[in-house]
Design a protein around this motif. Sequence first.
Motif, mmCIF file in Angstrom:
data_model
loop_
_atom_site.group_PDB
_atom_site.id
_atom_site.type_symbol
_atom_site.label_atom_id
_atom_site.label_comp_id
_atom_site.label_asym_id
_atom_site.label_seq_id
_atom_site.Cartn_x
_atom_site.Cartn_y
_atom_site.Cartn_z
ATOM 1 N N ASN A 56 86.586 13.911 56.559
ATOM 2 C CA ASN A 56 86.751 14.859 57.650
ATOM 3 C C ASN A 56 85.714 14.595 58.728
ATOM 4 O OD1 ASN A 56 85.532 17.641 58.710
ATOM 5 N ND2 ASN A 56 87.759 17.843 58.513
ATOM 6 N N CYS B 101 93.621 17.144 57.019
ATOM 7 C CA CYS B 101 93.394 18.587 57.134
ATOM 8 C C CYS B 101 93.983 19.162 58.418
ATOM 9 C CB CYS B 101 91.902 18.891 57.065
ATOM 10 S SG CYS B 101 90.966 18.149 58.428
ATOM 11 N N ASP C 199 92.807 18.388 61.490
ATOM 12 C CA ASP C 199 91.839 18.214 62.570
ATOM 13 C C ASP C 199 92.072 16.892 63.284
ATOM 14 O OD1 ASP C 199 90.687 20.563 61.708
ATOM 15 O OD2 ASP C 199 88.862 19.634 60.908
#
Length: 180
Positions: free
Chosen positions: A122, A155, A157
């Motif tokens: 991430n 995710c 993002d």
Amino acid sequence: MKNIILGVTGSVAAYKAADIANNLTKKGYNVEVIMTGSAREFITPLTFQSLTKNKVYYDMFEEITPKDIKHISLARKADLCLIAPASANIIGKLANGIADDMLSTVVMAMNNVPVYICPAMNTNMYINPIVQRNIKTLAEFGYHFIEPRESVLACGDLGTGALADVDKIVNTVEAHQWRA
């Protein structure tokens, strides 16, 4: 034939490591895969065994015999180590000399073997100052990085942290100046 250790760690990008293993094997490299426990949650060892025609390693105590301590013999025969995907966890372990699983132990046992690390995580993890410090530390020790790309991550993002393109990773390995 050049021997490549492919370390696969816990990341949703672990499935792309199968493409990397397949491409390198088809190009004539002997690819030995070492998976972390987290990697095995995303993809099975059987996938890599089928693609590379080699046993996949993950248990550092499975193969100990008086004549072959596997983490040492794998480290000795490696011409190059590629960790793809590389989680924040493995980057932190290596930067701090922690050898508590098969992959980190093999890497710590390597001497004069180039190590290429392909981060995948991430964006917030990747830009975390601790992770960035660990990357800087490893770079200072001579580890090479194939930087992640910007993309929409698993995710949802948008940001930097997606595993570099498989072709870029394979081309980087092929462009490596191999020792004679």
